[in-house]
Design a protein around this motif. Structure first.
Motif, PDB file in Angstrom:
ATOM      1  N   ALA A 240       0.768  -1.407   0.085  1.00 24.12           N
ATOM      2  CA  ALA A 240      -0.069  -0.018  -0.024  1.00 24.12           C
ATOM      3  C   ALA A 240       0.944   1.270  -0.012  1.00 24.12           C
ATOM      4  CB  ALA A 240      -0.969  -0.032   1.148  1.00 24.12           C
ATOM      5  N   ILE A 241       1.897   1.126   0.959  1.00 23.72           N
ATOM      6  CA  ILE A 241       2.994   2.405   0.932  1.00 23.72           C
ATOM      7  C   ILE A 241       3.436   2.602  -0.644  1.00 23.72           C
ATOM      8  CG2 ILE A 241       4.753   3.244   1.997  1.00 23.72           C
ATOM      9  CD1 ILE A 241       3.716   1.918   4.771  1.00 23.72           C
ATOM     10  N   THR A 242       4.199   1.472  -1.040  1.00 18.99           N
ATOM     11  CA  THR A 242       4.700   1.696  -2.258  1.00 18.99           C
ATOM     12  C   THR A 242       3.893   2.094  -3.269  1.00 18.99           C
ATOM     13  OG1 THR A 242       5.888  -0.350  -1.549  1.00 18.99           O
ATOM     14  CG2 THR A 242       6.080   0.447  -3.936  1.00 18.99           C
ATOM     15  N   ARG A 243       2.541   1.824  -3.438  1.00 22.31           N
ATOM     16  CA  ARG A 243       1.574   2.524  -4.435  1.00 22.31           C
ATOM     17  C   ARG A 243       1.415   3.893  -4.273  1.00 22.31           C
ATOM     18  NH1 ARG A 243      -1.700   4.572  -6.784  1.00 22.31           N
ATOM     19  NH2 ARG A 243      -3.198   4.229  -8.010  1.00 22.31           N
ATOM     20  N   VAL A 244       1.250   4.355  -3.051  1.00 22.33           N
ATOM     21  CA  VAL A 244       0.731   5.575  -2.720  1.00 22.33           C
ATOM     22  C   VAL A 244       2.055   6.621  -2.776  1.00 22.33           C
ATOM     23  CG1 VAL A 244      -1.357   5.157  -2.038  1.00 22.33           C
ATOM     24  CG2 VAL A 244       0.375   5.765  -0.279  1.00 22.33           C
ATOM     25  N   ARG A 245       3.221   6.283  -2.270  1.00 24.63           N
ATOM     26  CA  ARG A 245       4.469   7.242  -1.715  1.00 24.63           C
ATOM     27  C   ARG A 245       4.668   8.110  -3.110  1.00 24.63           C
ATOM     28  NH1 ARG A 245       8.474   3.338   0.438  1.00 24.63           N
ATOM     29  NH2 ARG A 245       8.783   2.866  -1.790  1.00 24.63           N
ATOM     30  N   ASP A 246       4.920   7.647  -4.274  1.00 23.58           N
ATOM     31  CA  ASP A 246       5.466   8.517  -5.281  1.00 23.58           C
ATOM     32  C   ASP A 246       5.041   7.955  -6.732  1.00 23.58           C
ATOM     33  OD1 ASP A 246       7.414   6.416  -5.909  1.00 23.58           O
ATOM     34  OD2 ASP A 246       8.778   7.493  -4.617  1.00 23.58           O
ATOM     35  N   ILE A 247       5.525   8.420  -7.780  1.00 26.32           N
ATOM     36  CA  ILE A 247       4.718   8.203  -8.864  1.00 26.32           C
ATOM     37  C   ILE A 247       5.243   6.946  -9.386  1.00 26.32           C
ATOM     38  CG2 ILE A 247       4.072  10.490  -9.929  1.00 26.32           C
ATOM     39  CD1 ILE A 247       6.466  10.521 -11.770  1.00 26.32           C
ATOM     40  N   ALA A 248       6.408   6.470  -8.691  1.00 24.03           N
ATOM     41  CA  ALA A 248       6.942   4.877  -9.148  1.00 24.03           C
ATOM     42  C   ALA A 248       5.789   4.018  -8.853  1.00 24.03           C
ATOM     43  CB  ALA A 248       8.093   4.649  -8.316  1.00 24.03           C
ATOM     44  N   GLY A 249       5.031   4.188  -7.967  1.00 18.90           N
ATOM     45  CA  GLY A 249       3.739   3.413  -7.725  1.00 18.90           C
ATOM     46  C   GLY A 249       2.925   3.105  -8.798  1.00 18.90           C
ATOM     47  N   LEU A 250       2.893   4.273  -9.644  1.00 21.45           N
ATOM     48  CA  LEU A 250       1.774   4.156 -10.759  1.00 21.45           C
ATOM     49  C   LEU A 250       2.253   3.314 -11.906  1.00 21.45           C
ATOM     50  CD1 LEU A 250       0.682   7.769 -10.290  1.00 21.45           C
ATOM     51  CD2 LEU A 250      -0.664   5.792  -9.426  1.00 21.45           C
ATOM     52  N   HIS A 251       3.559   2.851 -12.063  1.00 25.19           N
ATOM     53  CA  HIS A 251       3.931   2.025 -13.245  1.00 25.19           C
ATOM     54  C   HIS A 251       3.630   2.852 -14.666  1.00 25.19           C
ATOM     55  CE1 HIS A 251       4.619  -1.326 -10.600  1.00 25.19           C
ATOM     56  NE2 HIS A 251       3.421  -1.073  -9.936  1.00 25.19           N
ATOM     57  N   ARG A 253       1.659   5.121 -14.936  1.00 24.28           N
ATOM     58  CA  ARG A 253       0.315   5.605 -15.327  1.00 24.28           C
ATOM     59  C   ARG A 253       0.061   7.038 -14.877  1.00 24.28           C
ATOM     60  NH1 ARG A 253      -3.280   0.430 -13.214  1.00 24.28           N
ATOM     61  NH2 ARG A 253      -1.941  -1.028 -14.200  1.00 24.28           N
ATOM     62  N   HIS A 254       1.254   7.663 -14.354  1.00 32.11           N
ATOM     63  CA  HIS A 254       1.104   9.135 -14.026  1.00 32.11           C
ATOM     64  C   HIS A 254       0.962  10.087 -15.092  1.00 32.11           C
ATOM     65  CE1 HIS A 254       5.203   8.684 -15.032  1.00 32.11           C
ATOM     66  NE2 HIS A 254       5.193   9.902 -15.226  1.00 32.11           N
ATOM     67  N   THR A 255       0.754   9.290 -16.313  1.00 34.09           N
ATOM     68  CA  THR A 255       0.701  10.244 -17.657  1.00 34.09           C
ATOM     69  C   THR A 255      -0.805  10.203 -18.136  1.00 34.09           C
ATOM     70  OG1 THR A 255       1.646   8.628 -19.063  1.00 34.09           O
ATOM     71  CG2 THR A 255       3.149  10.319 -18.278  1.00 34.09           C
ATOM     72  N   ILE A 256      -1.570   9.186 -17.597  1.00 30.65           N
ATOM     73  CA  ILE A 256      -2.755   8.681 -17.927  1.00 30.65           C
ATOM     74  C   ILE A 256      -3.823  10.286 -18.305  1.00 30.65           C
ATOM     75  CG2 ILE A 256      -4.055   8.440 -16.190  1.00 30.65           C
ATOM     76  CD1 ILE A 256      -4.748   5.731 -17.202  1.00 30.65           C
TER      77      ILE A 256
ATOM     78  N   GLU B 118       2.090  10.881  -2.574  1.00 32.44           N
ATOM     79  CA  GLU B 118       1.830  11.678  -3.760  1.00 32.44           C
ATOM     80  C   GLU B 118       1.216  10.981  -5.165  1.00 32.44           C
ATOM     81  OE1 GLU B 118       5.889  12.387  -5.195  1.00 32.44           O
ATOM     82  OE2 GLU B 118       6.520  13.539  -3.268  1.00 32.44           O
ATOM     83  N   ALA B 119       1.246   9.757  -5.104  1.00 38.82           N
ATOM     84  CA  ALA B 119       0.663   8.883  -6.129  1.00 38.82           C
ATOM     85  C   ALA B 119      -0.870   9.062  -6.036  1.00 38.82           C
ATOM     86  CB  ALA B 119       1.019   7.594  -6.220  1.00 38.82           C
ATOM     87  N   ILE B 120      -1.586   9.433  -4.883  1.00 34.84           N
ATOM     88  CA  ILE B 120      -3.171   9.585  -4.789  1.00 34.84           C
ATOM     89  C   ILE B 120      -3.354  10.740  -5.591  1.00 34.84           C
ATOM     90  CG2 ILE B 120      -4.611   9.909  -2.911  1.00 34.84           C
ATOM     91  CD1 ILE B 120      -3.276   8.344  -0.905  1.00 34.84           C
ATOM     92  N   ASP B 121      -2.627  11.880  -5.783  1.00 33.88           N
ATOM     93  CA  ASP B 121      -2.771  13.015  -6.710  1.00 33.88           C
ATOM     94  C   ASP B 121      -3.336  12.853  -8.023  1.00 33.88           C
ATOM     95  OD1 ASP B 121      -2.574  14.605  -4.353  1.00 33.88           O
ATOM     96  OD2 ASP B 121      -0.547  15.269  -4.652  1.00 33.88           O
ATOM     97  N   TYR B 122      -2.925  11.691  -8.386  1.00 30.73           N
ATOM     98  CA  TYR B 122      -2.964  11.468  -9.847  1.00 30.73           C
ATOM     99  C   TYR B 122      -4.031  10.725 -10.233  1.00 30.73           C
ATOM    100  CZ  TYR B 122       1.874  12.869 -10.387  1.00 30.73           C
ATOM    101  OH  TYR B 122       3.058  13.455 -10.432  1.00 30.73           O
ATOM    102  N   ILE B 123      -4.706  11.078 -11.578  1.00 31.96           N
ATOM    103  CA  ILE B 123      -6.201  10.801 -11.844  1.00 31.96           C
ATOM    104  C   ILE B 123      -6.217   9.174 -12.155  1.00 31.96           C
ATOM    105  CG2 ILE B 123      -5.772  10.738 -14.471  1.00 31.96           C
ATOM    106  CD1 ILE B 123      -8.537  11.834 -14.603  1.00 31.96           C
ATOM    107  N   GLU B 124      -5.137   8.626 -12.312  1.00 33.91           N
ATOM    108  CA  GLU B 124      -5.089   6.976 -12.290  1.00 33.91           C
ATOM    109  C   GLU B 124      -5.586   6.602 -10.985  1.00 33.91           C
ATOM    110  OE1 GLU B 124      -4.768   4.330 -14.187  1.00 33.91           O
ATOM    111  OE2 GLU B 124      -4.077   2.856 -12.643  1.00 33.91           O
ATOM    112  N   SER B 125      -5.293   7.271  -9.495  1.00 36.21           N
ATOM    113  CA  SER B 125      -5.877   6.818  -8.334  1.00 36.21           C
ATOM    114  C   SER B 125      -7.303   7.084  -8.379  1.00 36.21           C
ATOM    115  CB  SER B 125      -4.936   7.385  -7.349  1.00 36.21           C
ATOM    116  OG  SER B 125      -3.426   6.911  -7.594  1.00 36.21           O
TER     117      SER B 125
END
Lengths: 268, 268
Positions: A240-251, A253-256, B118-125
Motif C-alpha cells: 500500500a505504501i509503495t503504491r501511494v508514496r510517489d509516482i513510481a507506484g503508478l507504473h 500511469r502518472h501520464t494517463i 504523492e501518487a494519490i494526486d493522480y487521476i489514475e488513483s
C-alpha cells in the motif's frame, strides 16, 4: 458451502452471525483470479451469454457509455499481453475482453444532429464511462464464473492506453478501462481465495470510522500467511505504501490524464 | 427462463444461437431498477452477506481502495435523498449504501510510516478508486437480488459530493462514487427489464466498429416502446444528445473535478 468460502475470504476473521445462504452468494464469495488455463476453447455462444450479462448491469441513465472488444486472434492477444507489461498468461486465455469507456456513440449522435458534445470534456463523463464499464465487466466475470470458467482482471491495459486504443481501433472518446482474461481453469492452479480486510474495516455504519491499527495488523498477518501458501513473501502494508508514496507506484500511469485528453476525454 | 429474460433484455432483438443457461445468468439478465419498496426491513445479517459479496469482487492489486457507508437512520437517509436531487424513493429504501473511492487508508499507513502519498494526486488513483468501488457495488447488487431484494443505483450522490462527504464523515482522499438503495420490492411496482442496445452495437470483434445507424434506429423504437409501457414518452437518442451537448447535461457535476481536488483526490 457459503460458510467455508466466507472463512477463506476473511482468512478466518469472517463476520459472526447466521448469514443468509444461497448458490449465488457462494459463487461470489468463492471468486479468485485465475491465470492458468487448460487451453480448451470458449465458444462464441458462451461469450454471447457473458456479454448479455454485462449489458444487463445497470448503466448511468441508460446511456450505456461502454463497449467491449473481444480479442481471440493469437497475434493480437500476444501484442496486448506485451502492452500490458508482458503478462504472459494473457496469451493462454481463450478470450481476452477489453472493457472500454465509450462516449463515441453519443458524440456521433450529437454530430449527426449538428450538436456539440462539450460535456464529454468533463471528468464526470470520464468517471461515468469508467463506472459503466466496470459494472458491465463485473457482471461478465460473475457470468463466466457461473459457467465454470476462470477470469482475471488486467488493469495494466492502462499502462500503454494509447497503443491499446490504436490496436483496438478505438475512436475518439473511447478509452480502455480494464481487460478480462477468460479461460478454462487449469485444475493444478494453486491460486486460492485471497483474504480481504475484516468487514468492520470496510463497512461503516452511518459515519466513516478510521481503521483500527490492530485490525490492519491482524490483516497483515493473514495476508502474509496467504501469500506464503503461494510461495511468495509479501506484505499488504508495504505494498500500500509503495503504491501511494510517489509516482513510481503508478507504473507509468502518472501520464494517463494526458492520454485521456489526447483520446478525447479531457477530464477537466 | 433465461431465454425469456434475454428477449426482454434486448426488446425482442436478442442474439441468436443456443446460449448456455443457468440460474445465475437468468438472475443477471433479469436485473431491473427497483424504486418502490414494501417497507419491510432488511436485517443486519443480510447486509453482512451483501458486503461480504462486495468484498469478494476483484480489486486492483488487492489495494481495496473503497469503503461502503451504510445509512439506516431516517433523518440521515432523508438528508441524502435531498442532496441526491430530491429523489424521494430513497427514503423508502430499507438500507442505503454509499460506495466510496477510498485512498484514506493507504494514506494513513504511509503517514504512520513517515512516507508521502504523492501518487494519490493522480487521476489514475481516482479512477482505480472509482473502478474498485463499482466492482464492489455490482457484486452487492447481484447479492441483494439473489436474496429477492430490489436495488437501484443512485449516481446523484455526486450532485453535491462535498455535502455527502461531510454527512458521511469521509476523510480526505475518500469520495462518494454511487449510492445503492435496497429494499423489498413492492409487488405492484410496474418497472420492468429495460431493453439495451443490440449486442452487435456494444460487442466488437478484434476491432471497434462504429454503430450502424439502422441498429440505433431500431433501438430507439424499442426503447420508446418500453417507456410507453411505463407511461412515459422518451427517446434514447434525444437523451444521449442532451447528456453530451453542453454542461447542462451534467446537472451541476461539471464542478466535480474541483470537488475531488478539495477532497484530496487532485486527479492531475
Amino acid at each position: 458451502m457459503s460458510e467455508q468460502s466466507l472463512s477463506l475470504r476473511y482468512g478466518g476473521d469472517a463476520p459472526a452471525g447466521a448469514l443468509p445462504e444461497n448458490a449465488v452468494l457462494s459463487l461470489l464469495y468463492r471468486h479468485r483470479s485465475v491465470r492458468r488455463y487448460t487451453g480448451e476453447p470458449v465458444d462464441d455462444e458462451t461469450v454471447t451469454a457473458i456479454v448479455a450479462a454485462a449489458q444487463s448491469a445497470a448503466t448511468s441513465s441508460n446511456h450505456q457509455a461502454w463497449s467491449v472488444v473481444e480479442l481471440r486472434d493469437a497475434e493480437r492477444v500476444a501484442r496486448i499481453a506485451e502492452l500490458a507489461g508482458g503478462q504472459e498468461f494473457i496469451r493462454d486465455a481463450a478470450v481476452f475482453l477489453v472493457f472500454v469507456a465509450d462516449w463515441a456513440r453519443a458524440r456521433g449522435l450529437a454530430a449527426a444532429h449538428g450538436e456539440a458534445a462539450e460535456a464529454i470534456d468533463y471528468i464526470e463523463s470520464t468517471l461515468v464511462g469508467f463506472v459503466d464499464a466496470a459494472l458491465a465487466a463485473q457482471n461478465a466475470v460473475v457470468a463466466a464464473e457461473s459457467l465454470g470458467l476462470g477470469t482475471v482482471y488486467v488493469g495494466s491495459v492502462r499502462n500503454a492506453p494509447e497503443a491499446v486504443a490504436e490496436l483496438l481501433g478505438l475512436p475518439d472518446a473511447a478509452f480502455p478501462v480494464v481487460g478480462v482474461a477468460i479461460g478454462h481453469p487449469d485444475p493444478h492452479d494453486p491460486a486460492g481465495i485471497k483474504p480481504r480486510l475484516p468487514q468492520r474495516v470496510v463497512r461503516h455504519r452511518e459515519h466513516y470510522r478510521e481503521a483500527d491499527p490492530a485490525d490492519i495488523g491482524d490483516y497483515e498477518t493473514t495476508v502474509r500467511g496467504y501469500y506464503e501458501t503461494q510461495g511468495a513473501s509479501r506484505g499488504w502494508i508495504a505494498a500500500a505504501i509503495t503504491r501511494v508514496r510517489d509516482i513510481a507506484g503508478l507504473h507509468g500511469r502518472h501520464t494517463i490524464r494526458e492520454a485521456l485528453a489526447r483520446r478525447g476525454l479531457a477530464s477537466r
